[in-house]
Scaffold this motif. Structure first.
Motif, short mmCIF file in Angstrom:
data_model
loop_
_atom_site.label_atom_id
_atom_site.label_comp_id
_atom_site.label_asym_id
_atom_site.label_seq_id
_atom_site.Cartn_x
_atom_site.Cartn_y
_atom_site.Cartn_z
N LYS A 26 0.84 -1.19 0.00
CA LYS A 26 0.00 0.00 0.00
C LYS A 26 0.88 1.24 0.00
O LYS A 26 2.09 1.18 0.26
CB LYS A 26 -0.93 0.02 1.21
CG LYS A 26 -0.21 0.06 2.56
CD LYS A 26 -1.21 0.02 3.71
CE LYS A 26 -0.51 0.13 5.07
NZ LYS A 26 -1.47 0.10 6.19
N ASP A 28 0.48 5.73 0.77
CA ASP A 28 -0.35 6.88 1.09
C ASP A 28 0.51 8.12 1.04
O ASP A 28 1.73 8.05 0.89
CB ASP A 28 -1.07 6.74 2.43
CG ASP A 28 -0.12 6.64 3.61
OD1 ASP A 28 1.09 6.42 3.39
OD2 ASP A 28 -0.59 6.77 4.75
N SER A 48 -8.68 11.74 -10.26
CA SER A 48 -8.39 10.80 -9.18
C SER A 48 -9.09 9.49 -9.48
O SER A 48 -10.29 9.47 -9.75
CB SER A 48 -8.86 11.35 -7.83
OG SER A 48 -8.62 10.41 -6.80
N ASP A 50 -9.24 5.33 -8.08
CA ASP A 50 -8.90 4.27 -7.13
C ASP A 50 -8.08 4.78 -5.95
O ASP A 50 -7.23 4.07 -5.41
CB ASP A 50 -8.14 3.13 -7.83
CG ASP A 50 -9.00 2.40 -8.84
OD1 ASP A 50 -10.24 2.45 -8.71
OD2 ASP A 50 -8.44 1.78 -9.76
N LEU A 51 -8.32 6.02 -5.55
CA LEU A 51 -7.66 6.60 -4.39
C LEU A 51 -8.71 7.00 -3.35
O LEU A 51 -9.80 7.45 -3.71
CB LEU A 51 -6.85 7.84 -4.78
CG LEU A 51 -5.68 7.64 -5.75
CD1 LEU A 51 -5.12 9.00 -6.17
CD2 LEU A 51 -4.59 6.78 -5.12
N GLN A 52 -8.37 6.84 -2.08
CA GLN A 52 -9.21 7.35 -1.00
C GLN A 52 -8.69 8.73 -0.61
O GLN A 52 -7.53 8.87 -0.19
CB GLN A 52 -9.15 6.42 0.21
CG GLN A 52 -9.71 5.03 -0.05
CD GLN A 52 -9.61 4.15 1.17
OE1 GLN A 52 -9.70 4.63 2.31
NE2 GLN A 52 -9.45 2.85 0.95
N LEU A 53 -9.51 9.75 -0.80
CA LEU A 53 -9.12 11.12 -0.50
C LEU A 53 -9.69 11.55 0.84
O LEU A 53 -10.82 11.19 1.20
CB LEU A 53 -9.61 12.06 -1.60
CG LEU A 53 -9.28 11.69 -3.06
CD1 LEU A 53 -9.74 12.78 -3.99
CD2 LEU A 53 -7.80 11.40 -3.22
N PHE A 101 -4.19 11.25 0.70
CA PHE A 101 -4.72 10.16 -0.13
C PHE A 101 -4.05 8.85 0.25
O PHE A 101 -2.98 8.81 0.86
CB PHE A 101 -4.49 10.46 -1.62
CG PHE A 101 -3.05 10.64 -1.99
CD1 PHE A 101 -2.27 9.58 -2.41
CD2 PHE A 101 -2.45 11.90 -1.90
CE1 PHE A 101 -0.93 9.73 -2.73
CE2 PHE A 101 -1.10 12.08 -2.22
CZ PHE A 101 -0.34 10.99 -2.63
N ARG A 102 -4.68 7.75 -0.13
CA ARG A 102 -4.10 6.43 0.06
C ARG A 102 -4.56 5.52 -1.06
O ARG A 102 -5.60 5.74 -1.69
CB ARG A 102 -4.47 5.84 1.41
CG ARG A 102 -5.94 5.54 1.63
CD ARG A 102 -6.20 4.92 3.00
NE ARG A 102 -5.83 5.82 4.09
CZ ARG A 102 -4.79 5.60 4.91
NH1 ARG A 102 -4.05 4.52 4.77
NH2 ARG A 102 -4.53 6.44 5.88
N GLY A 103 -3.74 4.49 -1.34
CA GLY A 103 -4.08 3.56 -2.40
C GLY A 103 -3.37 2.23 -2.20
O GLY A 103 -2.54 2.08 -1.30
N ARG A 140 -3.93 7.71 -10.83
CA ARG A 140 -4.05 6.51 -10.00
C ARG A 140 -3.05 6.50 -8.85
O ARG A 140 -3.11 5.61 -8.00
CB ARG A 140 -3.86 5.26 -10.87
CG ARG A 140 -4.91 5.13 -11.95
CD ARG A 140 -4.66 3.95 -12.87
NE ARG A 140 -5.71 3.87 -13.88
CZ ARG A 140 -6.89 3.28 -13.72
NH1 ARG A 140 -7.15 2.67 -12.57
NH2 ARG A 140 -7.79 3.29 -14.66
N PHE A 142 -1.79 9.80 -7.39
CA PHE A 142 -2.05 10.97 -6.54
C PHE A 142 -3.06 11.86 -7.28
O PHE A 142 -3.10 11.88 -8.51
CB PHE A 142 -0.77 11.74 -6.22
CG PHE A 142 -0.05 12.29 -7.42
CD1 PHE A 142 -0.23 13.60 -7.84
CD2 PHE A 142 0.84 11.50 -8.14
CE1 PHE A 142 0.44 14.11 -8.94
CE2 PHE A 142 1.52 11.98 -9.24
CZ PHE A 142 1.32 13.30 -9.65
#
Length: 885
Positions: A26, A28, A48, A50-53, A101-103, A140, A142
């Motif tokens: 992972k 972030d 953006s 597939d990123l959690q913002l 963000f995280r991915g 994908r 940032f």
């Protein structure tokens, strides 16, 4: 629907911090983007996927308070992030947008993803991460403004384990362990991260210099257990010394020296050619074991497959060395043309493609590698212009083909010949200097070249770039000269009126011979109308498209073509190597399309039997192999054709033998490979027997010394084709155990050559479930090459298409999958079955590739119907009766 971002706010600077956690797959981070508002707005739209913002805020210049996002959402269909703030950003104001963000790190071959090194690519200790952002995958990794024209500067910070190496576009300016008192300075996000880390001493922070303005698709970073080799070069313009490094995993880094030496040689060359100094403080290469493209020109951090940049110095494989040299030189050239200046949108993709042609007969090699693949694709009704509208991500990735790249390079090469190479490069230099660190459109390049030529460059080049297709120039000899005419060339035959409207401005590059026997080339003669009469003495040698510099086909009468062939091999021939290659390729192209007879091409081959040049023989081999490929289900054609191939190539193979000699030239080495490959493909018992014996020794003893490295591909393939499970198992193990990427590729390529359908099934299963993602096309292509599995492969891909699409959608690999699966089929029944299979599927991500593949099948079927009897008749007249058994 408009897929382009609104331009009410634009980025100026990204401050990007990334934590890479390889162990837990992972990442972030936080990105702080300095923006300028062109118009008043309370809504910011960026990319953006597939990123959690989270923690989204806006600091407006001149205000002490911070605005928090009142609403945010993502549109997965087009990859947009939409952020709404409670107050509007005033027009003309500046602000800093902060987003956490995280991915996930996956093996998807795009965005920020994982690859593996080591002998066993499933060994977790060798996992590393790297980016592949071209064309639209920075989003994908940032949240950003992921369009080429929206250039900005980047300041990178990377948080990673201390035993790993961090790489990015620029040079590192500091690297500190996280347990030092000043590691986090005044960065609140890093300070927050520190509180979540179990052991600060196991983590480090690497900070990099700020980039010049750069497009997001050229941003790059990587983290992993890398080792490197180092060289440097001295700028001929400033005298500054810059480091050059190549990185990969420890087990294979020793093979990186050759590419590094090439880079050391070409860097000063390009500075001199473009008269522009390389603007970054360093240049790195990263060779990856899992990569979607061949290689990628990220500014300051070129990435690519291990096979592109690594070469075993003990192997003496001249063909692979040439490939590495050309790939390295090509990617380095992009550091200027494509990185310093970048097209504003993906419809200008070809503006990356100015090429230098240093040494090693690269201009002649260019024909086989770039020019003819582009012509083959552009001969289809489903072709597209070099510059084409790209409204969305699906269309953009489909444009990365032989037209956007290779046709673009070919027509620029044609232009260079027309105006003169020195003047052309001077114009390119003007263009680069004027638009340094900016984005450009087509007219900017033409303006630069026009400024030093005073010719209407834009007018001349417009149709070559904006229209699909290219012409066939027919030459009819008349009293006092020749009548030349242009029509659109199509692989299916003469174009119908509605497809034949373009009148190109064609540099004819007319070669003539004077009375005293000296030759001259007139580069000023243009054909800018449908027809033209040109005065010349046809009793002396002449040739249109001298040097095969123009992007078109030339059609002569059958008698003149044979005469040109004889003149081409004469001791005092006025024709160059490129001319001879062009004659052969044009003859086969015209025979395939029905513009002339295939017999004319075969007659030309007969006339060229005495040539000693590898690239001419390579063109002959390509033409004959294409006939065998097309008539794969017609033994009445293939059997005598193979006898003809053997009559040409076996004598050369026996003369050169299987062993390298100290006196071998590069041409000798390449000719040996080609002659032995062709002899074996044509079923020669001596060539096949030799390879079986040599491989058997390797199989029994583990000693590979009897197999020359540059013959490993064909030897392994013959071993599997003529052998069984033991040979197949041996090469499967070899592919995963060798530290030589070229040898691993040769082993993989061989697995699909089996005639055992059980092993074919095992090959397909291995390709789609176990092998590296980058290698699936290798397996599909070798199964397609095998006539025993060609139609079976099409059925397998249909059954598994849903899984393949889900796994590879959005990658360059998927872009080429349809041709690899179905492009070898050659009947109208096949055409109908493939078309019916895709009729009800959602094809927007591959509609262009599908139509091109269907056109290929249709062309093959039409050619078989048109030319079978003609080819049989010619072979009957030129071969002994025994060859028809």
């Amino acid at each position: 629907m408009d897929y382009r971002l609104p331009t009410d706010v634009v980025p100026k600077q990204y401050d990007l911090t990334i934590q890479t956690d390889l162990e837990n797959a992972k990442f972030d981070g936080v990105v702080r983007t300095d923006l300028h508002a062109k118009r008043r707005t309370s809504t910011i739209v960026l990319h953006s996927v597939d990123l959690q913002l989270s923690d989204i805020s806006l600091q407006v210049s001149g205000r002490k308070d911070t605005l928090r996002a009142s609403e945010s959402a993502t549109d997965s269909l087009v990859g947009l992030g939409i952020i709404v703030f409670p107050e509007a950003l005033p027009a003309g104001s500046d602000a800093r947008l902060t987003i956490t963000f995280r991915g996930k790190l996956t093996s998807s071959l795009r965005g920020y993803y994982t690859s593996c090194g080591g002998k066993d690519h499933h060994d977790g200790k060798e996992v590393y991460s790297l980016t592949q952002f071209q064309p639209t995958s920075a989003r994908r990794a940032f949240p950003c403004w992921d369009e080429p024209a929206l250039k900005a500067t980047f300041t990178m910070t990377m948080l990673s384990k201390v035993d790993s190496v961090n790489l990015s576009n620029m040079a590192a300016i500091s690297e500190n362990s996280c347990n030092t008192h000043d590691a986090f300075e005044d960065d609140p996000w890093l300070a927050m991260k520190a509180r979540t880390l179990n052991d600060l001493s196991q983590w480090k922070i690497t900070r990099f210099e700020t980039t010049p303005p750069i497009s997001t698709y050229l941003v790059a970073y990587a983290n992993g257990p890398f080792k490197y080799l180092e060289r440097s070069y001295t700028s001929p313009l400033s005298g500054e010394v810059r480091p050059l490094r190549i990185y990969t995993t420890e087990d294979i880094i020793w093979q990186g020296q050759y590419a590094l030496d090439i880079a050391q040689k070409v860097m000063p060359l390009y500075e001199e050619v473009f008269d522009v100094e390389y603007p970054l403080p360093k240049l790195d290469f990263l060779a990856s074991s899992n990569f979607d493209l061949g290689a990628m020109e990220n500014w300051g951090l070129i990435t690519g497959k291990t096979t592109c940049f690594l070469d075993n110095p003990k192997a003496n494989d001249v063909r692979h060395q040439l490939y590495v040299a050309c790939t390295t030189s090509h990617e380095v050239s992009h550091m200027w043309f494509g990185d310093i200046t970048t097209m504003k949108w993906w419809d200008m993709l070809y503006l990356n493609e100015v090429r230098a042609f240093p040494e090693w007969r690269l201009d002649a090699q260019f024909l086989g590698w770039n020019y003819y693949p582009a012509r083959a694709l552009d001969a289809k009704l489903s072709s597209h212009p070099v510059e084409v509208e790209c409204p969305d991500e699906n269309k953009i990735i489909q444009m990365f083909d032989d037209l956007s790249y290779n046709k673009a390079a070919a027509v620029l090469r044609m232009l260079s010949t027309y105006v003169g190479e020195k003047i052309f490069l001077k114009g390119v230099s003007v263009y680069l200097k004027k638009h340094k660190f900016k984005s450009t459109v087509t007219s900017d390049l033409w303006e630069g070249i026009q400024s030093v030529t005073n010719r209407d460059i834009a007018g001349m080049m417009r149709d070559w770039i904006e229209k699909m297709g290219y012409p066939v120039v027919s030459v009819v000899e008349k009293e006092g000269g020749i009548q030349v005419r242009q029509d659109r060339y199509l692989e299916t035959g003469p174009a119908e009126p509605e497809d034949n409207e373009t009148i190109w401005t064609i540099p004819l590059n007319l070669l003539t011979v004077r009375a005293r026997g000296t030759s001259q080339i007139d580069h000023t003669v243009l054909l800018d109308s449908r027809e033209r009469f040109i005065r010349l003495d046809t009793s002396k040698p002449f040739k249109v498209n001298a040097g095969t510099k123009g992007f078109y086909v030339v059609q002569y009468s059958p008698d003149r073509l044979v005469q040109l062939g004889r003149q081409a091999v004469a001791r005092d021939s006025p024709f160059t190597l490129q001319d001879r290659v062009g004659l052969v390729r044009d003859a086969f192209a015209l025979g395939g399309s029905g513009h002339s007879s295939v017999s004319s091409a075969l007659g030309l081959v007969d006339a060229l039997r005495t040539t000693e040049e590898y690239l001419v023989w390579n063109a002959i081999a390509a033409g004959l192999s294409n006939i065998a490929w097309t008539w794969w289900e017609h033994p009445e054609v293939v059997n005598p054709l193979n006898a003809f191939r053997r009559s040409l190539f076996v004598p050369i193979a026996k003369k050169l033998g299987f062993a390298h000699l100290p006196c071998d030239t590069p041409d000798d080495q390449l000719m040996r490979i080609k002659a032995i490959e062709e002899a074996a493909e044509a079923g020669d018992p001596w060539a096949v027997g030799e390879m079986k014996v040599r491989f058997a020794h390797f199989l029994e003893t583990g000693d590979e010394s009897r197999i020359a490295s540059d013959l490993a591909n064909v030897t392994y393939r013959i071993a599997v084709q003529e052998g069984g499970k033991r040979e197949w198992d041996f090469l499967k193990r070899l592919a995963s155990s060798t530290a030589n990427p070229a040898q691993a590729l040769a082993a993989h390529t061989a697995l699909g050559a089996t005639r055992d359908m059980g092993l074919a099934e095992a090959t397909f299963r291995y390709a789609t479930t176990e092998a590296r993602d980058q290698d699936v096309l290798t397996f599909l292509k070798t199964l397609q090459r095998n006539v025993a599995t060609r139609r079976w492969l099409g059925e397998k891909v249909m059954v598994n298409f849903g899984k393949l699409e889900k796994k590879y959608a959005g990658t360059f690999t998927f872009n080429n999958l349809l041709d690899a699966a179905f492009g070898g089929l050659s009947s109208m029944e096949d055409h109908k079955r493939v078309a019916d299979f895709f009729e009800r599927r959602d094809k927007k991500a591959y509609d262009l590739q599908l139509q091109q593949t269907l056109d290929t099948i249709k062309f093959s079927a039409g050619w078989i119907e048109r030319s079978t009897e003609e080819i049989k008749r010619w072979l009957e007249e030129h071969l002994p009766r025994r060859d028809f058994a």
